[in-house]
Design a protein around this motif. Structure first.
Motif, PDB file in Angstrom:
ATOM      1  N   THR A 194      -0.829  12.935  -1.328  1.00 55.44           N
ATOM      2  CA  THR A 194      -1.604  11.684  -0.764  1.00 55.44           C
ATOM      3  C   THR A 194      -1.687  11.915   0.814  1.00 55.44           C
ATOM      4  O   THR A 194      -0.585  12.734   1.263  1.00 55.44           O
ATOM      5  CB  THR A 194      -1.130  10.331  -1.256  1.00 55.44           C
ATOM      6  OG1 THR A 194       0.035  10.174  -0.741  1.00 55.44           O
ATOM      7  CG2 THR A 194      -1.306  10.250  -2.551  1.00 55.44           C
ATOM      8  N   GLN A 195      -2.511  11.323   1.578  1.00 61.23           N
ATOM      9  CA  GLN A 195      -2.172  11.199   2.960  1.00 61.23           C
ATOM     10  C   GLN A 195      -0.915  10.625   3.290  1.00 61.23           C
ATOM     11  O   GLN A 195      -0.293  11.332   4.292  1.00 61.23           O
ATOM     12  CB  GLN A 195      -3.319  10.274   3.308  1.00 61.23           C
ATOM     13  CG  GLN A 195      -3.518  10.573   5.153  1.00 61.23           C
ATOM     14  CD  GLN A 195      -3.930  11.685   5.551  1.00 61.23           C
ATOM     15  OE1 GLN A 195      -4.649  12.279   4.835  1.00 61.23           O
ATOM     16  NE2 GLN A 195      -3.527  11.975   6.658  1.00 61.23           N
ATOM     17  N   ARG A 196      -0.596   9.650   2.465  1.00 57.87           N
ATOM     18  CA  ARG A 196       0.901   9.427   2.868  1.00 57.87           C
ATOM     19  C   ARG A 196       1.997  10.245   2.507  1.00 57.87           C
ATOM     20  O   ARG A 196       2.928  10.495   3.251  1.00 57.87           O
ATOM     21  CB  ARG A 196       1.329   8.084   2.013  1.00 57.87           C
ATOM     22  CG  ARG A 196       2.594   7.504   2.138  1.00 57.87           C
ATOM     23  CD  ARG A 196       2.781   6.363   1.491  1.00 57.87           C
ATOM     24  NE  ARG A 196       4.266   5.778   1.546  1.00 57.87           N
ATOM     25  CZ  ARG A 196       4.936   5.426   0.805  1.00 57.87           C
ATOM     26  NH1 ARG A 196       4.441   5.060  -0.485  1.00 57.87           N
ATOM     27  NH2 ARG A 196       6.362   5.379   0.805  1.00 57.87           N
ATOM     28  N   LYS A 214       5.456   5.900  -6.312  1.00 55.01           N
ATOM     29  CA  LYS A 214       5.633   5.684  -4.668  1.00 55.01           C
ATOM     30  C   LYS A 214       4.268   5.924  -3.858  1.00 55.01           C
ATOM     31  O   LYS A 214       4.347   5.703  -2.640  1.00 55.01           O
ATOM     32  CB  LYS A 214       6.826   6.551  -4.392  1.00 55.01           C
ATOM     33  CG  LYS A 214       8.005   6.198  -4.977  1.00 55.01           C
ATOM     34  CD  LYS A 214       9.271   7.258  -4.268  1.00 55.01           C
ATOM     35  CE  LYS A 214      10.454   6.952  -5.081  1.00 55.01           C
ATOM     36  NZ  LYS A 214      11.014   5.564  -4.686  1.00 55.01           N
ATOM     37  N   GLY A 215       3.256   6.550  -4.279  1.00 56.07           N
ATOM     38  CA  GLY A 215       2.072   6.649  -3.605  1.00 56.07           C
ATOM     39  C   GLY A 215       1.970   7.888  -2.916  1.00 56.07           C
ATOM     40  O   GLY A 215       1.323   8.146  -1.941  1.00 56.07           O
ATOM     41  N   LEU A 216       2.958   8.930  -3.096  1.00 51.26           N
ATOM     42  CA  LEU A 216       3.078  10.213  -2.317  1.00 51.26           C
ATOM     43  C   LEU A 216       2.545  11.341  -3.049  1.00 51.26           C
ATOM     44  O   LEU A 216       1.933  12.238  -2.385  1.00 51.26           O
ATOM     45  CB  LEU A 216       4.491  10.709  -1.978  1.00 51.26           C
ATOM     46  CG  LEU A 216       5.374   9.544  -1.479  1.00 51.26           C
ATOM     47  CD1 LEU A 216       6.924   9.966  -1.618  1.00 51.26           C
ATOM     48  CD2 LEU A 216       5.259   9.510  -0.041  1.00 51.26           C
ATOM     49  N   ARG A 253       2.050  12.618   5.541  1.00 50.34           N
ATOM     50  CA  ARG A 253       2.730  11.953   6.649  1.00 50.34           C
ATOM     51  C   ARG A 253       4.147  11.673   6.470  1.00 50.34           C
ATOM     52  O   ARG A 253       4.863  12.164   7.418  1.00 50.34           O
ATOM     53  CB  ARG A 253       2.149  10.526   6.938  1.00 50.34           C
ATOM     54  CG  ARG A 253       0.694  10.441   7.581  1.00 50.34           C
ATOM     55  CD  ARG A 253       0.691   9.077   8.071  1.00 50.34           C
ATOM     56  NE  ARG A 253       0.787   8.023   6.740  1.00 50.34           N
ATOM     57  CZ  ARG A 253       0.013   7.485   6.150  1.00 50.34           C
ATOM     58  NH1 ARG A 253      -1.264   7.850   5.903  1.00 50.34           N
ATOM     59  NH2 ARG A 253       0.312   6.610   5.294  1.00 50.34           N
ATOM     60  N   GLU A 254       4.657  11.600   5.427  1.00 54.02           N
ATOM     61  CA  GLU A 254       6.092  11.844   5.113  1.00 54.02           C
ATOM     62  C   GLU A 254       6.632  12.880   5.220  1.00 54.02           C
ATOM     63  O   GLU A 254       7.818  13.302   5.840  1.00 54.02           O
ATOM     64  CB  GLU A 254       6.259  10.955   3.683  1.00 54.02           C
ATOM     65  CG  GLU A 254       6.163   9.856   3.243  1.00 54.02           C
ATOM     66  CD  GLU A 254       7.202   8.813   4.071  1.00 54.02           C
ATOM     67  OE1 GLU A 254       8.299   9.244   4.320  1.00 54.02           O
ATOM     68  OE2 GLU A 254       6.502   7.580   4.270  1.00 54.02           O
TER      69      GLU A 254
END
Length: 93
Positions: free
Chosen positions: A71-73, A53-55, A76-77
């Motif tokens: 990750t940056q994402r 999921k790119g997290l 943020r989440e």
């Protein structure tokens, strides 16, 4: 983050809080929290799902140990989730 399970959200929070978040360290933290054994067949597919999921990013600490970082994402989440939660729960009073 709305499409994550509670277990996956807990994994993200644990990864965010550990200095060196490798699989067994994440597992140990979750076992302390849940007060039960977390088997590899539950943990690692969920970690891989968070990577997909790119997290979370998955890297190697050594030949036998993977290390996981947000990750940056992913950061943020978590921030967005905490903002959402604070609309409903405020213990600062």
């Amino acid at each position: 983050m709305h499409d994550l399970t509670g277990f996956q959200r807990d994994i993200l929070y644990v990864i965010a809080g550990l200095d060196e978040p490798h699989g067994l360290a994440v597992k140990d933290e979750l076992e302390d929290y849940y007060e039960q054994d977390i088997n590899h067949g539950r943990l690692y597919p969920n970690l891989d799902g968070l990577v997909d999921k790119g997290l979370v990013e998955k890297g190697q600490l050594d030949k036998r140990t993977n290390v996981y970082t947000l990750t940056q994402r992913g950061r943020r989440e978590i921030a967005a989730r905490r903002d959402w939660e604070s609309q409903y729960v405020d213990f600062s009073e």
